[in-house]
Design an enzyme around this catalytic site. Structure first.
Site, PDB file in Angstrom:
ATOM      1  N   HIS A 142      61.817  85.404  65.004  1.00 57.85           N
ATOM      2  CA  HIS A 142      62.313  84.154  65.607  1.00 57.85           C
ATOM      3  C   HIS A 142      62.251  83.009  64.592  1.00 57.85           C
ATOM      4  O   HIS A 142      63.182  82.210  64.482  1.00 57.85           O
ATOM      5  CB  HIS A 142      61.441  83.758  66.802  1.00 57.85           C
ATOM      6  N   LYS A 154      61.827  89.014  83.053  1.00 56.78           N
ATOM      7  CA  LYS A 154      60.988  90.083  82.486  1.00 56.78           C
ATOM      8  C   LYS A 154      59.532  89.649  82.583  1.00 56.78           C
ATOM      9  O   LYS A 154      59.245  88.451  82.656  1.00 56.78           O
ATOM     10  CB  LYS A 154      61.403  90.415  81.055  1.00 56.78           C
ATOM     11  N   ARG A 172      69.842  91.354  65.876  1.00 56.19           N
ATOM     12  CA  ARG A 172      69.302  92.518  65.176  1.00 56.19           C
ATOM     13  C   ARG A 172      70.362  93.612  65.209  1.00 56.19           C
ATOM     14  O   ARG A 172      71.286  93.549  66.018  1.00 56.19           O
ATOM     15  CB  ARG A 172      68.003  92.983  65.843  1.00 56.19           C
ATOM     16  N   SER A 232      59.446  90.813  70.653  1.00 55.02           N
ATOM     17  CA  SER A 232      58.179  90.381  71.255  1.00 55.02           C
ATOM     18  C   SER A 232      57.591  91.508  72.095  1.00 55.02           C
ATOM     19  O   SER A 232      56.364  91.693  72.122  1.00 55.02           O
ATOM     20  CB  SER A 232      58.390  89.140  72.118  1.00 55.02           C
TER      21      SER A 232
HETATM   22  P1  ADP Z   1      65.482  86.468  75.183  1.00 60.24           P
HETATM   23  O1  ADP Z   1      64.601  86.852  76.329  1.00 60.24           O
HETATM   24  O2  ADP Z   1      66.405  85.330  75.456  1.00 60.24           O
HETATM   25  O3  ADP Z   1      66.165  87.609  74.489  1.00 60.24           O
HETATM   26  P2  ADP Z   1      63.702  86.434  72.957  1.00 60.24           P
HETATM   27  O4  ADP Z   1      62.509  85.574  72.772  1.00 60.24           O
HETATM   28  O5  ADP Z   1      63.462  87.884  73.080  1.00 60.24           O
HETATM   29  O6  ADP Z   1      64.442  85.826  74.164  1.00 60.24           O
HETATM   30  O7  ADP Z   1      64.716  86.163  71.775  1.00 60.24           O
HETATM   31  C1  ADP Z   1      65.319  84.914  71.546  1.00 60.24           C
HETATM   32  C2  ADP Z   1      66.422  85.080  70.518  1.00 60.24           C
HETATM   33  O8  ADP Z   1      65.853  85.495  69.288  1.00 60.24           O
HETATM   34  C3  ADP Z   1      67.467  86.142  70.872  1.00 60.24           C
HETATM   35  O9  ADP Z   1      68.713  85.710  70.371  1.00 60.24           O
HETATM   36  C4  ADP Z   1      66.997  87.355  70.132  1.00 60.24           C
HETATM   37  O10 ADP Z   1      68.061  88.240  69.828  1.00 60.24           O
HETATM   38  C5  ADP Z   1      66.451  86.707  68.871  1.00 60.24           C
HETATM   39  N1  ADP Z   1      65.448  87.538  68.208  1.00 60.24           N
HETATM   40  C6  ADP Z   1      64.368  88.135  68.751  1.00 60.24           C
HETATM   41  N2  ADP Z   1      63.676  88.835  67.831  1.00 60.24           N
HETATM   42  C7  ADP Z   1      64.362  88.686  66.664  1.00 60.24           C
HETATM   43  C8  ADP Z   1      64.192  89.194  65.336  1.00 60.24           C
HETATM   44  N3  ADP Z   1      63.210  90.026  65.028  1.00 60.24           N
HETATM   45  N4  ADP Z   1      65.092  88.823  64.394  1.00 60.24           N
HETATM   46  C9  ADP Z   1      66.112  87.994  64.721  1.00 60.24           C
HETATM   47  N5  ADP Z   1      66.348  87.511  65.938  1.00 60.24           N
HETATM   48  C10 ADP Z   1      65.487  87.844  66.907  1.00 60.24           C
END
Ligand code: ADP
Length: 161
Positions: free
Chosen positions: A17, A41, A90, A128
């Site tokens: 992130h 979730k 990703r 995460s």
């Molecule tokens: P959501 O529940 O909206 O998917 P996340 O916290 O999982 O929220 O992710 C927020 C954003 O960050 C999303 O666009 C997700 O694809 C991106 N993201 C999550 N992990 C990574 C990573 N390792 N590299 C790049 N982008 C990521």
């Protein structure tokens, strides 16, 4: 001023992130990380904890802010006067989901640009949810999150044990 939001659950924030946020902050004059209060979730951290872990991660990045939000993401974008919404991509899992989200966002708020930035190779597998799983089993996650996040995870899982 060019303003973008970077919305997500951030449960908790990872280096993946942060990589996206840091790059977006070079493109836009201001980036507001939006912590979605009630994602569909299970959450490990409360909204306040998720916001605080992000706040401690962005101390050296003056044009990045963090704020919690509920309801429609496009309304949050309007509230902070963002012209763009940033998401991270990703290799495998994200494209279809982000594409659908972009289409829906376009429908709800056509003026908002949807900007996807590619993750780097080290963080392609990092989510995460996988991070929490590894941390809960005592795996070494030190390269994947800031130090204070690793500590917060350890504390959470100790409290749960
Ligand atoms: P959501 O529940 O909206 O998917 P996340 O916290 O999982 O929220 O992710 C927020 C954003 O960050 C999303 O666009 C997700 O694809 C991106 N993201 C999550 N992990 C990574 C990573 N390792 N590299 C790049 N982008 C990521």
């Amino acid at each position: 001023m060019t303003i973008a939001i970077y919305p997500g659950s951030f449960d908790p924030i990872t280096n993946g992130h942060l990589y996206i946020a840091t790059r977006a902050a070079k493109i836009f004059e201001k980036l507001t990380i939006g912590v979605f209060e009630t994602p569909n979730k299970p959450l490990l951290f409360t909204t306040e904890e998720r916001v605080e872990l992000i706040r401690q991660s962005i101390t050296g990045l003056p044009n990045i802010e963090v704020e919690a939000f509920g309801g429609l993401t496009v309304n949050f974008a309007k509230k902070v006067k963002a012209q763009a919404m940033v998401r991270g991509l990703r290799m495998s899992a994200d494209f279809e989901r982000e594409f659908d989200m972009a289409m829906m966002t376009k429908k709800l708020y056509p003026e908002l640009e949807f900007v996807c930035l590619m993750s780097k190779i080290e963080y392609q597998f990092l989510s995460s949810s996988l991070l929490k799983e590894a941390a809960s089993l005592g795996g070494d996650i030190d390269d994947l999150v800031p130090k204070h996040v690793a500590e917060a995870l350890t504390k959470k899982f100790q409290a749960k044990a």
